[in-house]
Design an enzyme around this catalytic site. Structure first.
Site: not given
Ligand code: PBG
Length: 353
Positions: A144, A146, A154, A223, A233, A245, A261, A276, A303, A342
């Site tokens: 990505c 970002c 992204c 996603k 982030r 996004r 998708e 996700k 996260s 994590y």
């Molecule tokens: C990058 C990406 C993100 C996450 C994984 N890859 C952030 C987003 O899409 O804003 C999030 C992972 C997490 O919250 O643990 N695009």
């Protein structure tokens, strides 16, 4: 109220013996508790098994942090300097974890995310270091822009300056180039996470044309535009400077769209699928499992899901170990084969003890 007759009709197996006891208290034939009586019996009939090899451990690698640096909103998670990340990966491998997922925090950012496909980029260096130190570990790298763009989006931006849009087709070559450079550095799997249309096909073609036919693609196929990414982030320093996004990540209200998708990504060449976040999307995990029973499916325990558990556990409001194991087991039970989490190192340790 229901009559005895309709109850009997609904429970045909129960009705006969209990009716035979009429007059006395009905003897229970069906006692599910019999199989819950001892630990051995419970383990014998356990339907879902979790093991360290199901877990994928995300790692943040920083080009700027001189030492492992704590992330406030993700207690226990660090930004790792390139020269220390391989040792930590080795520790995870020693606990039975088979794969890490890498995110990079570059020293410099610009509008096109130059760091994302630099041969000496932070993730490329980390891939080489880990592959050298722990060759048996599978290395997956997030694809990505970002974390590498100064605007935090992204892909590339276009349109009027007052109302920029995240470009789709124009961004694909940048993502392909990032994926190819990661494959060249030794990544076993690339994981495109931008949710751009045609991303998987472009990356598959780009990898093949560069001789990386054997580099697999784990697509972030379903996603969602989720508030649960907040702590990430901070960790990856990849928050958008403006806007959000929602023009590319999915609306949390949609499950049928996830099937579309997923299907597109399978047609485009994805080797593995992903849903996700995970906790609020267990139904999407289940439906994806049923849609493509033949493909490995990953759930990303993101996260914000991690931070919620940590915050409650720190206050003594939840029992961390049991809650984490219940959450991870729930994701597997819903249909995930793999869980990106994590909690991976802690969970692997608990499972070993
Ligand atoms: C990058 C990406 C993100 C996450 C994984 N890859 C952030 C987003 O899409 O804003 C999030 C992972 C997490 O919250 O643990 N695009």
């Amino acid at each position: 109220m229901q009559t005895k007759e309709t109850e009997a009709a609904r429970l045909p197996i129960d009705s006969a013996p209990q009716a035979a006891n009429s007059g006395e208290r009905a003897a229970l034939v069906h006692r599910p508790r019999r199989l819950r009586r001892t630990a051995a019996l419970r383990e014998l009939v356990r339907e879902t098994q979790l093991s360290a090899s199901d877990l994928i451990y995300p790692l943040f690698v920083s080009e700027v942090a001189p030492e492992p640096t704590a992330i406030e909103s993700m207690p226990g998670v660090m930004q790792w300097p390139i020269d220390k990340v391989a040792d930590h990966a080795a520790e995870a491998a020693g606990l039975g974890i088979r794969a890490v997922l890498l995110f990079g925090i570059p020293a410099a950012k610009d509008p096109v995310g130059t760091g994302a496909d630099a041969e000496s980029g932070v993730v490329q260096q980390a891939i080489r270091a880990i592959k050298q130190r722990v060759p048996e570990l599978a290395v997956i790298s997030d694809v990505c822009l970002c974390e590498y763009t100064d605007h935090g989006h992204c892909g590339l931006l276009g349109g009027p300056e007052t109302d920029p849009v995240v470009l789709n087709d124009e961004s694909l070559p940048r993502l392909v180039s990032a994926a190819v450079s990661q494959a060249r550095a030794g990544a076993d799997v690339v994981a495109p996470s931008a949710m751009f249309d045609g991303m998987v096909e472009a990356i598959r073609t780009g990898l093949d044309e560069s001789g990386f036919q054997d580099t697999a693609i784990l697509s972030y196929s379903a996603k969602y535009a989720s508030a649960f990414y907040g702590p990430f982030r901070d960790a990856a320093e990849g928050a958008p400077r403006f806007g959000d996004r929602r023009s590319h990540q999915m609306d949390p209200a949609n499950a049928r769209e996830a099937l579309r998708e997923n299907e597109l990504d399978v047609l485009e060449g994805a080797d593995m699928l992903m849903v996700k976040p995970a906790l609020a999307y267990l139904d999407v995990i289940r439906q994806t499992r049923e849609q493509f029973p033949e493909l490995p499916l990953a759930a990303y325990n993101v996260s914000g899901e991690y931070a919620m558990v940590k915050a409650a556990a720190e206050r003594g409001w939840l029992e961390e170990k049991r809650v984490v194991m219940e959450i991870l087991t729930g994701m597997k039970r819903a249909g995930a084969d793999l869980i990106i989490t994590y909690h991976a190192v802690d969970a692997a340790r608990w499972m070993a003890s």
